[in-house]
Scaffold this motif. Structure first.
Motif: not given
Ligand code: SF4
Length: 276
Positions: A182-195
């Motif tokens: 996409l030519g864009r670096r994300p501003s944030k990466i999130r891991l959601m641990y539903l457990s």
């Protein structure tokens, strides 16, 4: 000499670095593995969330998620990954209850009516040298400033402190893919641990993206070398307890050359019994 795979996913990269022998069985020989309850439960919950996010924002309620879970369970009822679990009525009820717990926890973690999602289960691929790196992003969204955010749902246990950064390695691949495609670096990466309701976040940088490029090329060279020499070493760890190929692993006295015929026969027997 073994055929060199032409593409790698983040999980395959991690499989090779964790245990080259297991990588040989699963990614080079592509031997079938029996389905696992945790993995199938994760797939069902991912599907339920995907269906929830297909609804208009204001309709993303707990009741709607309960309904999309019903739909996901219905879809999976004919899937080999579910059928192969061979759940009796009591086990199927427990499976459902465990899915319910995960989706209940989800609503304690965020309000889906406020999420500006722009992609669900987004498939991306980018070339790294002669290799194609592939990944599927659970959810791509925009934050309040219009910047990209990558969200990855996790249905397994959250990692303890010192393994937190390791668990983020996979999602750094996704930021690498976003930048490449996409030519864009994300501003944030999130891991959601539903457990347990925990969210782990990180901000990708030019350095973290460069690191993925360098590391992937290094792993790829090692994969090519192992395919040429046939030297896929077993690496014993806690993961051996969940390894589908332990019976043929030389570290446990097994013969890897028997894996191709025996693993295929065992899988066919498992699935064949289910057809009766
Ligand atoms: S049993 Fe352990 S050492 Fe052997 S292939 Fe599996 S993960 Fe690797």
């Amino acid at each position: 000499m073994w055929p060199v795979p032409s593409s790698l996913s983040p999980s395959r990269v991690s499989s090779f670095t964790s245990c080259p022998m297991q990588f040989r069985f699963s990614s080079v020989q592509r031997l079938p593995e029996p389905p696992g309850v945790a993995t199938t439960r994760g797939s069902v919950v991912h599907r339920a969330l995907e269906l929830l996010f297909e609804l208009p924002n204001l309709e993303r309620t707990p009741e709607a998620l309960a309904r999309t879970l019903d739909t996901a369970l219905d879809e999976y009822s004919t899937d080999p990954d579910y059928i192969g679990l061979r759940l009796d009525d009591a086990a199927a009820a427990t499976f459902r209850k465990d899915c319910d717990k995960l989706i209940d926890k989800y609503f304690q973690m965020e309000d889906p009516t406020t999420i500006r999602d722009i992609g669900l289960e987004v498939r991306m691929a980018a070339d790294v040298g002669s290799l194609e790196l592939r990944g599927i992003i659970d959810r791509l969204e925009l934050d309040a400033d219009g910047e990209l955010v990558v969200t990855d749902y996790k249905t397994g246990r959250a990692p303890s402190g010192r393994y937190e950064q390791k668990s983020l390695a996979g999602v750094h691949f996704y930021s690498f893919l976003c930048e490449a495609v996409l030519g864009r670096r994300p501003s944030k990466i999130r891991l959601m641990y539903l457990s347990n309701g925990e969210t782990i976040e990180t901000i990708p940088s030019a350095q973290s993206v460069r690191f993925i490029d360098t590391r992937t090329k290094a792993v790829w060279k090692a994969v090519e070398r192992a395919c040429i020499t046939g030297d896929f070493r077993p690496n014993q760890s806690k993961l051996c307890d969940w390894c589908s190929f332990k019976a043929w692993c030389p570290a446990f006295g097994g013969d890897p050359e028997l894996a191709a015929t025996e693993a295929v026969a065992a899988h066919a027997a498992l699935m064949g019994e289910n057809d009766q």
